[in-house]
Structures are given as C-alpha cells and as structure tokens.
Design a protein around this motif. Structure first.
Motif, PDB file in Angstrom:
ATOM      1  N   THR A   7     -13.691 -15.481  17.353  1.00 26.68           N
ATOM      2  CA  THR A   7     -13.141 -16.833  17.426  1.00 26.68           C
ATOM      3  C   THR A   7     -11.907 -16.770  18.305  1.00 26.68           C
ATOM      4  O   THR A   7     -11.103 -15.845  18.198  1.00 26.68           O
ATOM      5  CB  THR A   7     -12.753 -17.337  16.023  1.00 26.68           C
ATOM      6  OG1 THR A   7     -13.929 -17.383  15.219  1.00 26.68           O
ATOM      7  CG2 THR A   7     -12.132 -18.717  16.086  1.00 26.68           C
ATOM      8  N   LYS A  55     -16.332 -22.427  25.524  1.00 23.82           N
ATOM      9  CA  LYS A  55     -17.523 -23.118  25.011  1.00 23.82           C
ATOM     10  C   LYS A  55     -18.737 -22.859  25.906  1.00 23.82           C
ATOM     11  O   LYS A  55     -19.853 -22.733  25.425  1.00 23.82           O
ATOM     12  CB  LYS A  55     -17.265 -24.625  24.865  1.00 23.82           C
ATOM     13  CG  LYS A  55     -16.320 -24.991  23.735  1.00 23.82           C
ATOM     14  CD  LYS A  55     -16.532 -24.218  22.435  1.00 23.82           C
ATOM     15  CE  LYS A  55     -17.884 -24.474  21.779  1.00 23.82           C
ATOM     16  NZ  LYS A  55     -18.019 -23.665  20.523  1.00 23.82           N
ATOM     17  N   LYS A  80     -16.700 -19.607  19.518  1.00 18.27           N
ATOM     18  CA  LYS A  80     -16.066 -20.570  18.607  1.00 18.27           C
ATOM     19  C   LYS A  80     -14.598 -20.745  18.997  1.00 18.27           C
ATOM     20  O   LYS A  80     -13.884 -19.770  19.196  1.00 18.27           O
ATOM     21  CB  LYS A  80     -16.187 -20.045  17.174  1.00 18.27           C
ATOM     22  CG  LYS A  80     -15.656 -20.997  16.111  1.00 18.27           C
ATOM     23  CD  LYS A  80     -16.050 -20.455  14.736  1.00 18.27           C
ATOM     24  CE  LYS A  80     -15.077 -20.865  13.665  1.00 18.27           C
ATOM     25  NZ  LYS A  80     -15.352 -20.208  12.380  1.00 18.27           N
ATOM     26  N   ASP A 105     -14.393 -26.485  18.570  1.00 17.95           N
ATOM     27  CA  ASP A 105     -14.953 -26.634  17.221  1.00 17.95           C
ATOM     28  C   ASP A 105     -13.928 -27.260  16.285  1.00 17.95           C
ATOM     29  O   ASP A 105     -14.264 -28.039  15.395  1.00 17.95           O
ATOM     30  CB  ASP A 105     -15.389 -25.260  16.710  1.00 17.95           C
ATOM     31  CG  ASP A 105     -16.437 -24.649  17.607  1.00 17.95           C
ATOM     32  OD1 ASP A 105     -17.622 -24.866  17.328  1.00 17.95           O
ATOM     33  OD2 ASP A 105     -16.076 -23.997  18.615  1.00 17.95           O
TER      34      ASP A 105
END
Ligand SMILES: [Zn+2]
Length: 368
Positions: A187, A205, A210, A230
C-alpha cells in the motif's frame, strides 16, 4: 534580463520572416510582482532553436517563484520565467540537425552535462553543471544547445500539445516512483494533493497498487478519488496526528503503508511520513523543503523498524523518455484532464497563481 542573445540572421536555417521582433511575456520583478510586458523575441544562435510556445503549465515551483523569487532560476530582475511547456519549432539554427521547422516539441527545463563526477556514475539528477531553461511564460522561447541535444522531444502524433506539456512533471514522478520499491502487494500513502501528488496517485493506480491519498483541500482530495485513490483522507478531519495515523493503520491491517511518499515539502509532513510508514517500510522525501530546515527523527523507530528513508530529486532523460511513452499510450489521459483543470491567457497568469494558491486550480494551462 535573461532573454538577450545576439546572433546574425544567416545563422538560422529557416528565415524568421513570420517571427515578430517583439513578443508578449510575463516578467518577474520581485515577490508577488509579475508584469505582462512586451520584450524582444529571443535571438537564437546557430546551435539553438526558437519555439512558439503553445501551452505552459503553472506548477509548485513557479508558484513559489511568484511568491518569493528563486535562488537558482531567477538570476537578475526583471526576468522571464516558466519552464513546463510545449510548442512549435519556428526557427532553427543552421547547425541543428535533429529538429526542423514546424515540428511539435516539448523541451525539458534542464539537461545534465554527461561529464561531471555524478554524470559519470549515471546519477544525472545530481549533475554538478546542470543547465536550466526558464522563460516559457512568453510567446517564444529559445532552447539552448545542450537541451536540444539531450532533453527535447518530438510530440507523438496521437498526443496533444497540451497533454505533452505535463511531460516534465510526469518524468519527475516516474523517477520518484521507480526509486520507491513499489510492488503490487504494497500500500502506498501519498501525502500532498498538488499536481505531483496526484500524478503519483495516477501512476500507482495505473500499476494496480492500493493508494491512500492524504491532503487538506476537499477539491483536490475529490480529484484524488476521481483518479482512483482507494482512500482520500483530509488531515483536517482528524483531531490530531495520532488519530490520523490510527485511521491510516486501520486501512492497512494495523501495520501502516509499506511506502509513504511526501509530496508537500514541509518538515512537518516529512516527520508525519516517518510516523505513518509500516515497520520495514520506505519513506520517499519527494517534496523539497526550504533550505536550512531540519527534521527530528525517532532513532529507535528508524533502527528497530528498519526504515528506509530516501530523497529523490528532479528527472533524467531516461525518465523523460518513459514519461513520453506513457503519455502517448493514452492511458494517462483521464488523470491529466483532472490535473490540468483550467486554461488562462498569458496576461492572466497572476490570477492562475492566486487560484492555484487557494486550491481551486491544480495546474493551469497558460496559452500565450
Ligand atoms: Zn554532470
């Protein structure tokens, strides 16, 4: 003024019959003092080209220059400025081989020397003799020899001049991204929702990663969502930093994001980045802070959590080429449309800066 160059007309390949002798330009006279004036069109040498500017983008560096000047880019006053642009080749110096009249091009704001200590180690963004180009808030701009040779690009047929004008920002972001050891299972938290922060969101993206976007302007956070973030968190919605960090950790199984990119350039947010990141994670201090500022680090956390802290600056020709390929693939068009959100004529540059400062504009397309 940094616009004067003398040469003879027979030094150029294309007779500059259509090129006027004076042009409209914005000149920087001092902090918050820019003026729309007529100045001579730059004369080019036999190794240069003259470009008619189509689109020049405002950005964080220009806004800072407008507000407080710039130690490197503004050498004397008054000075032309502006550096992220695309345009059409209008006059070609007789020794220039790789460009010709009428071509659509985008030129970077710098080129490395390929000779210094760092260039020899392929660390081109650390070049000790880097040559900068400034002066795109004008109808015409002269491109110096070294930038023509190493960092000027033909715009692909399928890419518009306006889209191509964002090339430099995208090159910088690809440089920062590739140095951040991002993989699909991680992430990424991106602090900052200016054009650079949002381009990081778009790129992450595009790579299926994420993304948690952190900012403080609802309009920009909405764009982060639009581009695909997100989660888009407003720092102002949290009582204090601890609450913000708790929330971010809750979005990452309690661990925190493996990569945090600071795209603001303030010691406070640099510090925040080190507190958000997961154990074993990487922080990319991408936003340059004011000279003379310092950062307090938790040495215990740095050591026992095995953090990796890196600084990444600028771009190199390799990343510019990658950015150009990405732009011409078309896969970035939606993100770019969201980031270049408004157009202004050249004489309204100051209004564009004011709207950018207030957060209503992310990057403005200025049309000389
Ligand atoms: Zn060098």
């Amino acid at each position: 003024m940094s616009v004067n160059k003398t040469t003879l007309q027979d030094n150029v390949k294309v007779a500059p019959s259509e090129v006027p002798s004076v042009m409209n330009a914005i000149l920087f006279y001092g902090p918050s003092d820019i003026r729309y004036e007529q100045i001579p069109v730059p004369k080019i040498s036999e190794n240069e080209i003259l470009v008619k500017v189509d689109t020049v983008l405002t950005g964080g560096t220009d806004l800072k220059t407008f507000k407080r000047g710039h130690p490197v880019l503004i050498k004397s006053i008054p000075s032309t400025f502006g550096h992220q642009f695309s345009g059409i080749v209008t006059v070609v110096g007789k020794n220039v081989k790789n460009f010709s009249f009428g071509q659509k091009i985008v030129a970077m704001n710098s080129a490395p020397c390929y000779e210094c200590h760092f260039c020899k180690k392929s660390r081109f963004s650390l070049c000790e003799n880097i040559e900068f180009l400034n002066g795109a808030y004008a109808e015409y701009i002269a491109i110096p020899e070294r930038i023509i040779q190493h960092n000027t690009y033909l715009i692909p047929e399928n890419t518009s001049l306006e889209t191509a004008s964002i090339l430099e920002s995208l090159a910088v972001v690809i440089h920062g991204y590739e140095r951040s050891e991002i993989t699909k299972d991680k992430t990424v938290c991106i602090i900052g929702t200016g054009s650079i922060g949002l381009l990081f969101v778009a790129l992450a993206k595009l790579n299926g990663v994420k993304v948690i976007s952190v900012g403080r302007t609802p309009f920009k956070l909405n764009i982060a969502k639009e581009i695909g973030a997100d989660f888009a968190l407003n720092i102002k919605d949290f009582l204090n930093e601890e609450e913000l960090i708790k929330n971010i950790k809750s979005l990452t199984d309690g661990y925190g994001p493996e990569v945090v990119i600071e795209a603001v350039g303030l010691p406070e947010t640099w510090g925040l980045a080190t507190r958000i990141v997961s154990r074993g994670g990487l922080v990319n201090f991408f936003g340059g802070c004011k000279k003379g500022t310092n950062l307090n680090l938790d040495t215990f956390k740095l050591h026992y959590d095995e953090l990796k802290l890196i600084g990444v600056f600028h771009h190199t020709p390799e990343y510019v080429q990658k950015a150009l390929n990405l732009l011409s693939s078309g896969s970035f068009e939606k993100g770019i449309r969201n980031i270049i959100s408004k157009s202004f004529p050249l004489k309204e540059l100051e209004r564009a800066f004011i709207l950018q400062e207030s957060g209503e504009v992310i990057q403005a397309a200025i049309k000389p």
